[in-house]
Scaffold this motif. Structure first.
Motif, PDB file in Angstrom:
ATOM      1  N   SER A  68       0.812  -1.226   0.000  1.00 46.59           N
ATOM      2  CA  SER A  68       0.000   0.000   0.000  1.00 46.59           C
ATOM      3  C   SER A  68       0.844   1.274   0.000  1.00 46.59           C
ATOM      4  O   SER A  68       0.299   2.354  -0.184  1.00 46.59           O
ATOM      5  N   VAL A  69       2.163   1.169   0.187  1.00 44.63           N
ATOM      6  CA  VAL A  69       2.991   2.384   0.103  1.00 44.63           C
ATOM      7  C   VAL A  69       3.412   2.679  -1.343  1.00 44.63           C
ATOM      8  O   VAL A  69       3.991   3.726  -1.623  1.00 44.63           O
ATOM      9  N   LEU A  70       3.126   1.762  -2.266  1.00 48.29           N
ATOM     10  CA  LEU A  70       3.495   1.971  -3.685  1.00 48.29           C
ATOM     11  C   LEU A  70       2.459   2.883  -4.343  1.00 48.29           C
ATOM     12  O   LEU A  70       1.277   2.543  -4.405  1.00 48.29           O
ATOM     13  N   ILE A  71       2.916   4.035  -4.827  1.00 43.75           N
ATOM     14  CA  ILE A  71       1.976   5.020  -5.382  1.00 43.75           C
ATOM     15  C   ILE A  71       2.371   5.482  -6.790  1.00 43.75           C
ATOM     16  O   ILE A  71       1.539   5.551  -7.682  1.00 43.75           O
ATOM     17  N   HIS A  72       3.660   5.802  -6.971  1.00 41.96           N
ATOM     18  CA  HIS A  72       4.101   6.405  -8.231  1.00 41.96           C
ATOM     19  C   HIS A  72       4.680   5.359  -9.178  1.00 41.96           C
ATOM     20  O   HIS A  72       5.150   4.308  -8.733  1.00 41.96           O
ATOM     21  N   GLU A  73       4.689   5.698 -10.458  1.00 40.86           N
ATOM     22  CA  GLU A  73       5.289   4.798 -11.464  1.00 40.86           C
ATOM     23  C   GLU A  73       6.708   4.406 -11.053  1.00 40.86           C
ATOM     24  O   GLU A  73       7.102   3.243 -11.174  1.00 40.86           O
ATOM     25  N   GLN A  74       7.464   5.393 -10.550  1.00 43.89           N
ATOM     26  CA  GLN A  74       8.854   5.130 -10.149  1.00 43.89           C
ATOM     27  C   GLN A  74       8.936   4.070  -9.041  1.00 43.89           C
ATOM     28  O   GLN A  74       9.889   3.286  -8.998  1.00 43.89           O
ATOM     29  N   ASP A  75       7.943   4.046  -8.152  1.00 42.20           N
ATOM     30  CA  ASP A  75       7.948   3.055  -7.062  1.00 42.20           C
ATOM     31  C   ASP A  75       7.873   1.637  -7.641  1.00 42.20           C
ATOM     32  O   ASP A  75       8.564   0.727  -7.170  1.00 42.20           O
ATOM     33  N   PHE A  76       7.016   1.478  -8.646  1.00 43.92           N
ATOM     34  CA  PHE A  76       6.856   0.147  -9.264  1.00 43.92           C
ATOM     35  C   PHE A  76       8.107  -0.229 -10.051  1.00 43.92           C
ATOM     36  O   PHE A  76       8.505  -1.395 -10.083  1.00 43.92           O
ATOM     37  N   PHE A  77       8.739   0.779 -10.659  1.00 47.53           N
ATOM     38  CA  PHE A  77       9.994   0.545 -11.365  1.00 47.53           C
ATOM     39  C   PHE A  77      11.069   0.093 -10.357  1.00 47.53           C
ATOM     40  O   PHE A  77      11.755  -0.918 -10.572  1.00 47.53           O
ATOM     41  N   ASP A  78      11.210   0.845  -9.266  1.00 46.34           N
ATOM     42  CA  ASP A  78      12.264   0.553  -8.277  1.00 46.34           C
ATOM     43  C   ASP A  78      12.078  -0.840  -7.659  1.00 46.34           C
ATOM     44  O   ASP A  78      13.040  -1.578  -7.454  1.00 46.34           O
ATOM     45  N   LEU A  79      10.829  -1.177  -7.368  1.00 41.94           N
ATOM     46  CA  LEU A  79      10.508  -2.499  -6.803  1.00 41.94           C
ATOM     47  C   LEU A  79      10.965  -3.605  -7.758  1.00 41.94           C
ATOM     48  O   LEU A  79      11.637  -4.565  -7.371  1.00 41.94           O
ATOM     49  N   THR A  80      10.603  -3.446  -9.022  1.00 43.00           N
ATOM     50  CA  THR A  80      10.891  -4.487 -10.017  1.00 43.00           C
ATOM     51  C   THR A  80      12.389  -4.571 -10.296  1.00 43.00           C
ATOM     52  O   THR A  80      12.947  -5.665 -10.425  1.00 43.00           O
ATOM     53  N   TRP A  81      13.043  -3.412 -10.355  1.00 45.42           N
ATOM     54  CA  TRP A  81      14.481  -3.396 -10.626  1.00 45.42           C
ATOM     55  C   TRP A  81      15.258  -4.063  -9.491  1.00 45.42           C
ATOM     56  O   TRP A  81      16.208  -4.822  -9.727  1.00 45.42           O
ATOM     57  N   ALA A  82      14.826  -3.818  -8.257  1.00 43.00           N
ATOM     58  CA  ALA A  82      15.501  -4.443  -7.102  1.00 43.00           C
ATOM     59  C   ALA A  82      15.380  -5.969  -7.211  1.00 43.00           C
ATOM     60  O   ALA A  82      16.352  -6.697  -6.972  1.00 43.00           O
ATOM     61  N   TYR A  83      14.205  -6.465  -7.589  1.00 44.30           N
ATOM     62  CA  TYR A  83      14.028  -7.918  -7.757  1.00 44.30           C
ATOM     63  C   TYR A  83      14.958  -8.447  -8.838  1.00 44.30           C
ATOM     64  O   TYR A  83      15.621  -9.482  -8.662  1.00 44.30           O
ATOM     65  N   LEU A  84      14.997  -7.767  -9.983  1.00 43.30           N
ATOM     66  CA  LEU A  84      15.779  -8.277 -11.120  1.00 43.30           C
ATOM     67  C   LEU A  84      17.261  -8.393 -10.776  1.00 43.30           C
ATOM     68  O   LEU A  84      17.932  -9.334 -11.211  1.00 43.30           O
ATOM     69  N   GLN A  85      17.756  -7.448  -9.967  1.00 42.02           N
ATOM     70  CA  GLN A  85      19.166  -7.542  -9.567  1.00 42.02           C
ATOM     71  C   GLN A  85      19.407  -8.773  -8.697  1.00 42.02           C
ATOM     72  O   GLN A  85      20.403  -9.485  -8.873  1.00 42.02           O
ATOM     73  N   LYS A  86      18.494  -9.040  -7.766  1.00 37.22           N
ATOM     74  CA  LYS A  86      18.592 -10.245  -6.930  1.00 37.22           C
ATOM     75  C   LYS A  86      18.505 -11.511  -7.799  1.00 37.22           C
ATOM     76  O   LYS A  86      19.273 -12.464  -7.628  1.00 37.22           O
ATOM     77  N   ALA A  87      17.541 -11.503  -8.717  1.00 38.30           N
ATOM     78  CA  ALA A  87      17.329 -12.670  -9.571  1.00 38.30           C
ATOM     79  C   ALA A  87      18.592 -12.942 -10.398  1.00 38.30           C
ATOM     80  O   ALA A  87      19.014 -14.098 -10.556  1.00 38.30           O
TER      81      ALA A  87
END
Ligand code: HPA
Ligand code: ZN
Length: 330
Positions: A68-87
Motif C-alpha cells: 500500500s505504500v506503492l503510489i508512483h510509477e517510479q515506485d513500481f519501477f524501483d521495486l521491479t528493478w531491485a528484484y531483477l538484480q537479486k534474480a
C-alpha cells in the motif's frame, strides 16, 4: 553436499514470483518516507519481526499492507528493478512474474502507473542483465469475478505488455470455477493462463484449474498428491507445477522442510520447478530455495540440474529459446 554457489550459478527460470512479494523492508521504509506514508512499524527490524505467519491469510494481511505504500510509477519501477538484480545474482535467465493490479487500483493508483513502472524495469533487465521475461496479471480470488472483469477491461490498452493471467490470494472457498468467464476472455485474447491451486485448497481445485480455466501450469499444486489419478494425469500431460519450498515452510503448508514433498513429486515423475513466491517475506530468493531444499532433502547436483531444466521447459518461451537456455545447463 551441493554448495550455495552451485545453486546460485545454475541457469534457471523463475515462474512463480509475485513482484509485490519482493518488497524488502528497507525499500518499504524508503518509499513510505518519500511518499509521506506513515507505517505502523517503527523500524525495519520491527517489520521483519511481524513476518511470523500461521497460514496464507496471515501473510496476505501483511502483504497488502506492504504494497500500500506503492503510489508512483517510479515506485513500481524501483521495486521491479531491485528484484531483477537479486534474480540476476541467483542465476535467473528468464522470469515469468505476477503482479496484482487490484491491490493498487483499489487504492486509487492507476493501472497505467503500475504497468508502466513494472514493464520499464523488465525491459531494462532484459537489456542490461540479459533476463528475458513474461508478465502475468493476477486476479485476486477473494474479490468477485465482476471485479476481475473490470480489471480485464482496464488492462485492455496494455495487452502488449501482459502475456498471461493468473489467480492468487485467499484460496479456500474461492475455487477456480469462480473465474471461468474472465479466463475465457483472456484466452480468446491470446494470453496464456496459470492459477494458484492446491496450496491450501483441495485437489478438486486443481481439476477445475485444468478443465475450466485451461491452465498451462499449476502454481503450487501440493495437494495434487492427495489424488493418485490426478498425479497420473499431471505426469501424462507434462503439466508443470511451480513449487515454492520456503513459502510452504513459512505459511505452514509443510510443518518442516524435511517433510516437504518435493522429492516425492520428482519420484512420481511430475514436472516440478522451484520458485521463491514472495522472497522478501519468506526468507530467500530462488537460489536460496534451491540451496535450502537441496540441503534438507539431500538432493544431488543432477537433481538440481533436472529442476533447472524443468524450469526452462515449463516457460512459455518458444522451443528455440528454450534450447538456448537448456544448453547453458551443463
Ligand atoms: N498464494 C496465494 N496468493 C498469494 C501468494 C501465495 O503464495 N503470494 C502472494 N499472493
Ligand atoms: Zn504465489
Amino acid at each position: 553436499m551441493v554448495t550455495k554457489e552451485f545453486c546460485y550459478n545454475l541457469p534457471k527460470a523463475e515462474l512463480h514470483l509475485h513482484i509485490e512479494g519482493t518488497f524488502e523492508p528497507e525499500l518499504i521504509f524508503t518509499i513510505a518516507q518519500k511518499n509521506n506514508v506513515t507505517l505502523k512499524y517503527k523500524s525495519v527490524e520491527e517489520i521483519r519481526k511481524a513476518y511470523n505467519f500461521s497460514n496464507l491469510q496471515d501473510f496476505l494481511d501483511i502483504y497488502y499492507q506492504g504494497m500500500s505504500v506503492l503510489i508512483h510509477e517510479q515506485d513500481f519501477f524501483d521495486l521491479t528493478w531491485a528484484y531483477l538484480q537479486k534474480a540476476h545474482e541467483q542465476g535467473v535467465k528468464h522470469a515469468e512474474i505476477f503482479f496484482d493490479p487490484q491491490g493498487h487500483t483499489a487504492r486509487g493508483v492507476s493501472f497505467e502507473k503500475v504497468i508502466t513502472g513494472i514493464s520499464g524495469a523488465l525491459e531494462k533487465g532484459q537489456k542490461e542483465l540479459g533476463i528475458s521475461y513474461k508478465l502475468i496479471m493476477c486476479f485476486l480470488r477473494h474479490l468477485s469475478e465482476q471485479d476481475a472483469l473490470k480489471t480485464w477491461e482496464e488492462a485492455k490498452p496494455y495487452l502488449k505488455n501482459i502475456h498471461g493471467v493468473g489467480l492468487d490470494s485467499s484460496e479456500v472457498g474461492n475455487p477456480p470455477s469462480k473465474f471461468s468467464n474472465v479466463y475465457t476472455k483472456a484466452r480468446e485474447a491470446g494470453l496464456f493462463c496459470v492459477a494458484h491451486a492446491g496450496e491450501e485448497g483441495p485437489a478438486s481445485y486443481i481439476y477445475e484449474a485444468l478443465d475450466i480455466l485451461k491452465v498451462v501450469r499449476i502454481d503450487h499444486g501440493n495437494h495434487s498428491l492427495d489424488d493418485q489419478q490426478l498425479v497420473d494425469r499431471l505426469v501424462k500431460e507434462k503439466m508443470p507445477l511451480t513449487v515454492c519450498p520456503l513459502s510452504n515452510l513459512k505459511l505452514k503448508v509443510v510443518e518442516d522442510l524435511s517433510k516437504h514433498p518435493l522429492k516425492k513429486m520428482m519420484d512420481a515423475g511430475l514436472l516440478v520447478t522451484l520458485n521463491s513466491d514472495d522472497p522478501a517475506y519468506f526468507g530467500g530468493y530462488i537460489g536460496d530455495n534451491y540451496f535450502e531444499i537441496a540441503k534438507t532433502l539431500n538432493l544431488s547436483e543432477d537433481d538440481l540440474k533436472l529442476l533447472a531444466k524443468n524450469s526452462i521447459n515449463a516457460t512459455q518461451l518458444d522451443q528455440s529459446s528454450k534450447n538456448q537456455l537448456l544448453e547453458k545447463i551443463a
